[in-house]
Design a protein around this motif. Structure first.
Motif, short mmCIF file in Angstrom:
data_model
loop_
_atom_site.label_atom_id
_atom_site.label_comp_id
_atom_site.label_asym_id
_atom_site.label_seq_id
_atom_site.Cartn_x
_atom_site.Cartn_y
_atom_site.Cartn_z
N GLU A 51 20.55 42.73 -34.72
CA GLU A 51 20.08 41.76 -35.69
C GLU A 51 21.29 41.22 -36.43
OE1 GLU A 51 16.86 41.54 -39.33
OE2 GLU A 51 17.04 43.36 -38.16
N SER A 52 21.28 39.93 -36.71
CA SER A 52 22.42 39.34 -37.39
C SER A 52 22.41 39.74 -38.87
CB SER A 52 22.40 37.82 -37.26
OG SER A 52 21.22 37.30 -37.84
N VAL A 54 23.59 38.92 -42.87
CA VAL A 54 23.85 37.80 -43.77
C VAL A 54 24.41 38.37 -45.07
CG1 VAL A 54 22.11 36.26 -42.78
CG2 VAL A 54 21.47 37.85 -44.59
N HIS A 62 26.29 42.66 -47.54
CA HIS A 62 25.77 42.23 -46.25
C HIS A 62 24.52 43.04 -45.95
CE1 HIS A 62 29.85 40.65 -45.96
NE2 HIS A 62 29.34 39.79 -45.11
N ARG A 65 19.23 40.17 -41.58
CA ARG A 65 18.55 38.91 -41.87
C ARG A 65 17.07 39.14 -42.19
NH1 ARG A 65 19.73 33.68 -41.30
NH2 ARG A 65 21.61 34.07 -40.11
N SER A 66 16.43 40.11 -41.53
CA SER A 66 15.01 40.34 -41.75
C SER A 66 14.72 40.89 -43.15
CB SER A 66 14.46 41.32 -40.71
OG SER A 66 15.09 42.58 -40.85
N ALA A 68 16.63 39.98 -45.86
CA ALA A 68 17.18 39.03 -46.83
C ALA A 68 16.11 38.05 -47.30
CB ALA A 68 18.34 38.26 -46.22
N LEU A 70 15.53 34.17 -48.33
CA LEU A 70 16.14 32.86 -48.10
C LEU A 70 15.52 31.85 -49.05
CD1 LEU A 70 18.04 31.12 -46.36
CD2 LEU A 70 16.12 30.74 -44.83
N THR A 75 21.14 32.91 -48.89
CA THR A 75 20.50 34.20 -48.69
C THR A 75 20.79 35.10 -49.88
OG1 THR A 75 22.42 34.94 -47.43
CG2 THR A 75 20.55 34.09 -46.17
N CYS A 77 19.91 39.23 -51.61
CA CYS A 77 19.48 40.59 -51.30
C CYS A 77 18.23 40.97 -52.08
CB CYS A 77 20.60 41.60 -51.57
SG CYS A 77 21.12 41.68 -53.29
#
Length: 89
Positions: A51-52, A54, A62, A65-66, A68, A70, A75, A77
């Motif tokens: 998974e990437s 962000v 960091h 992405r799931s 975070a 948006l 993005t 936390c």
């Protein structure tokens, strides 16, 4: 001395055979449980998909992405950091 060595070897062999028998009985019992899917020990576990990551616009941490948040193209936390806005650096 020879008799002592004989008895030690005999006891070690009996314990070894008992250990093997115990493992075989446990394996048979595990295989006999109904409703459970039989799996081979040789199958490697399936890897999780990558998974990437962000970066939070406020604190710079960091996170996946799931996880975070948006908002407005940035993005975050957490909702608190989204409310505070980007950090002044």
């Amino acid at each position: 001395m020879g008799k002592l060595l004989f008895w030690i070897v005999l006891i070690v062999l009996v314990l070894f055979v008992a250990r093997i028998a115990g493992r075989m009985a446990a394996q048979r019992q595990a295989d006999a449980k109904p409703g459970q899917k039989k799996t081979s020990r040789k199958e490697p576990p399936q890897p999780k998909p990558l998974e990437s990551m962000v970066r939070c616009a406020h604190c710079g941490i960091h996170l996946p992405r799931s996880e975070a948040l948006l908002q407005n193209g940035q993005t975050w936390c957490s909702a608190d950091h989204a409310r505070l806005g980007p950090a002044k650096r």
